[in-house]
Write an enzyme that holds these catalytic residues in place. Structure first.
Site, PDB file in Angstrom:
ATOM      1  N   GLY A   9     -19.918   4.278 -33.121  1.00 21.25           N
ATOM      2  CA  GLY A   9     -18.827   4.904 -32.375  1.00 21.25           C
ATOM      3  C   GLY A   9     -17.506   4.241 -32.697  1.00 21.25           C
ATOM      4  CE  LYS A 204     -12.104  -7.764 -24.841  1.00 23.31           C
ATOM      5  NZ  LYS A 204     -13.014  -6.709 -25.215  1.00 23.31           N
ATOM      6  CG  ASN A 212     -12.694  -2.935 -18.339  1.00 23.07           C
ATOM      7  OD1 ASN A 212     -11.593  -3.414 -18.566  1.00 23.07           O
ATOM      8  ND2 ASN A 212     -13.557  -2.687 -19.304  1.00 23.07           N
TER       9      ASN A 212
END
Ligand SMILES: NC(=O)C1=CN([C@@H]2O[C@H](COP(=O)(O)OP(=O)(O)OC[C@H]3O[C@@H](n4cnc5c(N)ncnc54)[C@H](OP(=O)(O)O)[C@@H]3O)[C@@H](O)[C@H]2O)C=CC1
Ligand SMILES: CC(C)(CO)C(=O)C(=O)O
Length: 334
Positions: A9, A204, A212
């Site tokens: 992807g 991260k 998010n």
């Protein structure tokens, strides 16, 4: 070097195209209209660093590929446990799995000296199903810093960043990591081999585990979340809690909350992958990105009140979304 990209992807096709440029023998595994475009035209990468194309073999049938040296996992983390049938034909005795996922990986406590060594994280390894499919001994960790999207089938828009930090669960700088890193660098990417990759995972995660879910709850872009005083404070509190949990499992990422927030704000009017998935009606990557961190808070006794609250709200959002999906009208059978 033979590489298969399982889930070619946004990130997987970008990595596959770069490795193909390095001269590696690359095989992309994809499906649907994206696969048809990859077969017909190869991968087209549009990037501020210069556009390029690559023409690796693309298929939906891994048995036509056979065993490879490396499988780059470009699937969403919640697809790992069910990837066994796709993965099996690609595995030889030495095949390594480079897991390009966000969040806490299933191998996190594998070969991590300390009180939690070997502990299984239910959120990412439910009933051991992921480890059964992906033996932790095969895992090479990978922290993906770039941002990419599938602009149209076969076309990857690269937005920013080229660093894919990799590392062994036991912190050694192995030959298999060095070879993979060299190929990535030859393909135009940055790929340091980090002896303390878990510190990168937490750096991260400070962004992903806070921004998010908040983006999914608010529908706001990264800069909007960082500029609004209320949500900025919520993110700061979550980052403090995430650093506390990281410390309890032995990680000390060297970055201040202010610097991490500035970095996220600079990404600008970008929708996080969780917001993009929400808007597309796709499953949210909540288990690896947030639930696994909450589970680590549970096992280490960390309070993490803000993280738990945001997780509870986003988890309910994901479940109501899944429950309501069937009410979207579907065409009557012909
Ligand atoms: N994109 C980004 O900027 C970043 C992504 N990451 C991480 O990278 C990982 C991948 O994310 P991303 O590339 O964005 O996700 P994508 O959804 O773009 O890529 C996953 C791909 O796997 C395909 N796929 C899923 N199941 C199968 C199957 N059975 N057979 C063949 N193909 C399959 C999907 O196809 P389909 O669409 O048909 O389901 C899709 O093309 C995630 O963990 C994410 O968090 C990390 C940092 C940045
Ligand atoms: C693009 C970025 C860095 C934003 O947090 C990301 O990793 C995501 O959206 O999942």
């Amino acid at each position: 070097m033979r590489v298969a990209v399982l889930g070619a992807g946004a990130i997987g096709a970008y990595v596959g195209a770069a490795l193909c440029r390095s001269g590696a023998d690359v095989h992309l595994i994809a499906r649907g209209a994206h696969l048809a475009a990859l077969r017909a035209h190869g991968v087209r990468v549009l990037s501020p660093r210069g556009d390029f194309s690559a023409h690796p073999h693309a298929t939906d049938d891994p048995s036509t590929i056979g065993p490879v040296d490396y499988v780059f996992l470009g699937l969403k983390a919640h697809s790992y446990a069910s990837a066994g049938p796709l993965l099996a034909p690609l595995l030889g005795p030495q095949t390594a799995l480079v897991a390009g996922q966000n969040g806490i990986p299933w191998w996190y406590f594998h070969r991590l000296p300390g009180p939690y060594e070997g502990h299984r994280i239910e959120a990412v390894d439910p009933d051991g199903e992921t480890s059964a499919v992906m033996a932790p001994e095969r895992a090479i960790g990978c922290v993906v810093y770039p941002a990419t999207v599938i602009k149209s089938p076969g076309v990857i828009q690269h937005l920013e960043g080229t660093r894919f930090s990799i590392g062994e669960p036991d912190g050694t700088v192995s030959q298999r990591c060095r070879w993979f890193s060299e190929a990535m660098i030859a393909g135009g990417l940055k790929c340091p081999v980090e002896p303390r990759l878990r510190d990168d995972i937490w750096i991260k995660l400070m962004g992903n585990a806070s921004l998010n879910p908040i983006s999914a709850l608010t529908r706001a872009t990264m800069v909007e979340i960082c500029e609004s005083a209320g949500t900025r404070r919520v993110v700061e509190l979550m980052m403090e809690e995430i650093l506390d949990i990281a410390a309890r499992v032995g990680s000390t990422p060297e970055i201040s909350i202010a610097r991490r927030l500035d970095g996220a704000q600079r990404v600008g009017h970008h929708k996080t992958s969780m917001l993009q998935d929400l808007e597309a009606g796709k499953q949210l990557e909540l288990d690896a990105v947030v639930a696994a961190v909450v589970e680590m808070a549970d096992i280490t006794g960390a309070p993490a009140p803000t993280l738990r609250t945001v997780h509870a709200a986003t988890d309910l959002l994901a479940r109501t979304m899944a429950k309501r999906a069937p009410i979207i009208p579907t065409p009557a059978p012909a």
